[in-house]
Scaffold this motif. Sequence first.
Motif, PDB file in Angstrom:
ATOM      1  N   CYS A 149       0.844  -1.193   0.000  1.00 49.99           N
ATOM      2  CA  CYS A 149       0.000   0.000   0.000  1.00 49.99           C
ATOM      3  C   CYS A 149       0.879   1.242   0.000  1.00 49.99           C
ATOM      4  N   ALA A 150       0.321   2.302  -0.557  1.00 55.80           N
ATOM      5  CA  ALA A 150       1.052   3.568  -0.616  1.00 55.80           C
ATOM      6  C   ALA A 150       0.060   4.693  -0.895  1.00 55.80           C
ATOM      7  N   LYS A 151       0.452   5.889  -0.502  1.00 54.00           N
ATOM      8  CA  LYS A 151      -0.323   7.093  -0.814  1.00 54.00           C
ATOM      9  C   LYS A 151       0.653   8.142  -1.315  1.00 54.00           C
ATOM     10  N   ILE A 152       0.333   8.728  -2.476  1.00 56.58           N
ATOM     11  CA  ILE A 152       1.189   9.737  -3.080  1.00 56.58           C
ATOM     12  C   ILE A 152       0.399  11.023  -3.275  1.00 56.58           C
ATOM     13  N   PHE A 153       1.125  12.140  -3.418  1.00 56.13           N
ATOM     14  CA  PHE A 153       0.440  13.421  -3.573  1.00 56.13           C
ATOM     15  C   PHE A 153       1.173  14.324  -4.555  1.00 56.13           C
ATOM     16  N   ALA A 154       0.403  15.254  -5.087  1.00 53.37           N
ATOM     17  CA  ALA A 154       0.941  16.322  -5.935  1.00 53.37           C
ATOM     18  C   ALA A 154       0.213  17.599  -5.536  1.00 53.37           C
ATOM     19  N   ASN A 155       0.955  18.601  -5.176  1.00 59.42           N
ATOM     20  CA  ASN A 155       0.377  19.902  -4.788  1.00 59.42           C
ATOM     21  C   ASN A 155       0.858  20.983  -5.743  1.00 59.42           C
ATOM     22  N   GLY A 156       0.051  22.027  -5.879  1.00 60.25           N
ATOM     23  CA  GLY A 156       0.484  23.203  -6.631  1.00 60.25           C
ATOM     24  C   GLY A 156       0.742  22.974  -8.104  1.00 60.25           C
ATOM     25  N   ILE A 157      -0.084  22.154  -8.751  1.00 58.29           N
ATOM     26  CA  ILE A 157       0.038  21.961 -10.200  1.00 58.29           C
ATOM     27  C   ILE A 157      -0.662  23.142 -10.867  1.00 58.29           C
ATOM     28  N   VAL A 158       0.105  24.054 -11.427  1.00 60.92           N
ATOM     29  CA  VAL A 158      -0.470  25.227 -12.092  1.00 60.92           C
ATOM     30  C   VAL A 158      -0.390  24.994 -13.594  1.00 60.92           C
ATOM     31  N   THR A 159      -1.547  25.032 -14.259  1.00 62.12           N
ATOM     32  CA  THR A 159      -1.579  24.773 -15.693  1.00 62.12           C
ATOM     33  C   THR A 159      -2.769  25.472 -16.340  1.00 62.12           C
ATOM     34  N   THR A 160      -2.657  25.671 -17.635  1.00 64.26           N
ATOM     35  CA  THR A 160      -3.781  26.172 -18.423  1.00 64.26           C
ATOM     36  C   THR A 160      -4.408  25.039 -19.248  1.00 64.26           C
ATOM     37  N   GLU A 161      -3.830  23.842 -19.152  1.00 65.52           N
ATOM     38  CA  GLU A 161      -4.360  22.692 -19.883  1.00 65.52           C
ATOM     39  C   GLU A 161      -5.671  22.224 -19.250  1.00 65.52           C
ATOM     40  N   SER A 162      -6.549  21.718 -20.081  1.00 63.22           N
ATOM     41  CA  SER A 162      -7.831  21.224 -19.558  1.00 63.22           C
ATOM     42  C   SER A 162      -7.874  19.705 -19.475  1.00 63.22           C
ATOM     43  N   ASP A 163      -6.818  19.035 -19.920  1.00 61.18           N
ATOM     44  CA  ASP A 163      -6.754  17.568 -19.892  1.00 61.18           C
ATOM     45  C   ASP A 163      -5.281  17.201 -19.734  1.00 61.18           C
ATOM     46  N   PHE A 164      -4.876  16.687 -18.563  1.00 64.40           N
ATOM     47  CA  PHE A 164      -3.461  16.443 -18.332  1.00 64.40           C
ATOM     48  C   PHE A 164      -3.266  15.295 -17.344  1.00 64.40           C
ATOM     49  N   ASN A 165      -2.090  14.674 -17.425  1.00 64.34           N
ATOM     50  CA  ASN A 165      -1.710  13.609 -16.498  1.00 64.34           C
ATOM     51  C   ASN A 165      -1.066  14.218 -15.261  1.00 64.34           C
ATOM     52  N   VAL A 166      -1.361  13.631 -14.117  1.00 68.22           N
ATOM     53  CA  VAL A 166      -0.778  14.087 -12.862  1.00 68.22           C
ATOM     54  C   VAL A 166       0.588  13.416 -12.679  1.00 68.22           C
ATOM     55  N   VAL A 167       1.583  14.206 -12.315  1.00 72.74           N
ATOM     56  CA  VAL A 167       2.894  13.693 -11.945  1.00 72.74           C
ATOM     57  C   VAL A 167       3.033  13.912 -10.443  1.00 72.74           C
ATOM     58  N   TYR A 168       3.119  12.820  -9.704  1.00 71.09           N
ATOM     59  CA  TYR A 168       3.154  12.887  -8.237  1.00 71.09           C
ATOM     60  C   TYR A 168       4.576  13.134  -7.758  1.00 71.09           C
ATOM     61  N   THR A 169       4.710  14.076  -6.829  1.00 71.12           N
ATOM     62  CA  THR A 169       6.026  14.523  -6.376  1.00 71.12           C
ATOM     63  C   THR A 169       6.381  14.108  -4.955  1.00 71.12           C
ATOM     64  N   GLY A 170       5.444  13.523  -4.225  1.00 69.43           N
ATOM     65  CA  GLY A 170       5.732  13.125  -2.855  1.00 69.43           C
ATOM     66  C   GLY A 170       4.862  11.971  -2.420  1.00 69.43           C
ATOM     67  N   PHE A 171       5.213  11.396  -1.271  1.00 68.62           N
ATOM     68  CA  PHE A 171       4.419  10.303  -0.741  1.00 68.62           C
ATOM     69  C   PHE A 171       4.157  10.490   0.740  1.00 68.62           C
ATOM     70  N   SER A 172       3.000  10.016   1.179  1.00 70.46           N
ATOM     71  CA  SER A 172       2.644  10.042   2.595  1.00 70.46           C
ATOM     72  C   SER A 172       3.093   8.762   3.277  1.00 70.46           C
ATOM     73  N   TRP A 173       2.911   7.621   2.595  1.00 67.44           N
ATOM     74  CA  TRP A 173       3.453   6.354   3.070  1.00 67.44           C
ATOM     75  C   TRP A 173       3.661   5.443   1.874  1.00 67.44           C
ATOM     76  N   ASN A 174       4.544   4.466   2.071  1.00 66.25           N
ATOM     77  CA  ASN A 174       4.898   3.545   1.001  1.00 66.25           C
ATOM     78  C   ASN A 174       5.551   2.340   1.665  1.00 66.25           C
ATOM     79  N   ASN A 175       4.836   1.228   1.775  1.00 68.79           N
ATOM     80  CA  ASN A 175       5.394   0.109   2.531  1.00 68.79           C
ATOM     81  C   ASN A 175       6.042  -0.954   1.652  1.00 68.79           C
ATOM     82  N   ARG A 176       6.109  -0.737   0.355  1.00 67.16           N
ATOM     83  CA  ARG A 176       6.753  -1.706  -0.544  1.00 67.16           C
ATOM     84  C   ARG A 176       7.760  -0.932  -1.391  1.00 67.16           C
ATOM     85  N   ALA A 177       9.037  -1.257  -1.220  1.00 64.28           N
ATOM     86  CA  ALA A 177      10.083  -0.535  -1.954  1.00 64.28           C
ATOM     87  C   ALA A 177       9.783  -0.539  -3.447  1.00 64.28           C
ATOM     88  N   GLY A 178       9.843   0.643  -4.055  1.00 60.47           N
ATOM     89  CA  GLY A 178       9.634   0.776  -5.487  1.00 60.47           C
ATOM     90  C   GLY A 178       8.199   1.006  -5.910  1.00 60.47           C
TER      91      GLY A 178
END
Length: 187
Positions: A55-84
Amino acid sequence: MKQTERRGYPYPECDPPVQKDASDAIQIKQLADAINTDVQTLRNQISDEMAYPDCAKIFANGIVTTESDFNVVYTGFSWNNRAGLWDPARGGFTIQRSGWYLVMGYVFAASTLNLHLRSRLTLNGAPRGNWQGYSRNTTGITNQAQQLFYSLHLDQGDFLTNQIRHAAPGTSITFGSRLELVRILAG
């Protein structure tokens, strides 16, 4: 020696013919060792699958864009119990072990525009599932959010992230997203 039908435990024979070169004590020890090994394997599986599933939880904050359709790139994690599992180089999840997963998350935007905010998963770069949503703004509330929930089978090596879509192209908006998963069944 004979073996039990289901678990393959070796057991001493009670009636002749008994092997002449094996003592009863050695046969009993082999049975005990086989049971100990099997019970430890079961204990490890229970611990791995039920007490500490991937299990893991990841987050992305402050994505500033003018695009109306885009993929999220996650920059941090809250927890991650399986390496990789969280893959910071790619900004999403790289599945380490195949199985059925529950994937949950939400996206949010700081805007009072009628965004009709939506989200869906992408698996190995391709859309997966339906768009979740629409959210709608409420007068006086500047943050809009949309949740997503999926249960799906993922294979080792699969890459998972999500997309955001909204109805205000060309407008600079700040977004954020959270994505979490838990393996609920091996395989």
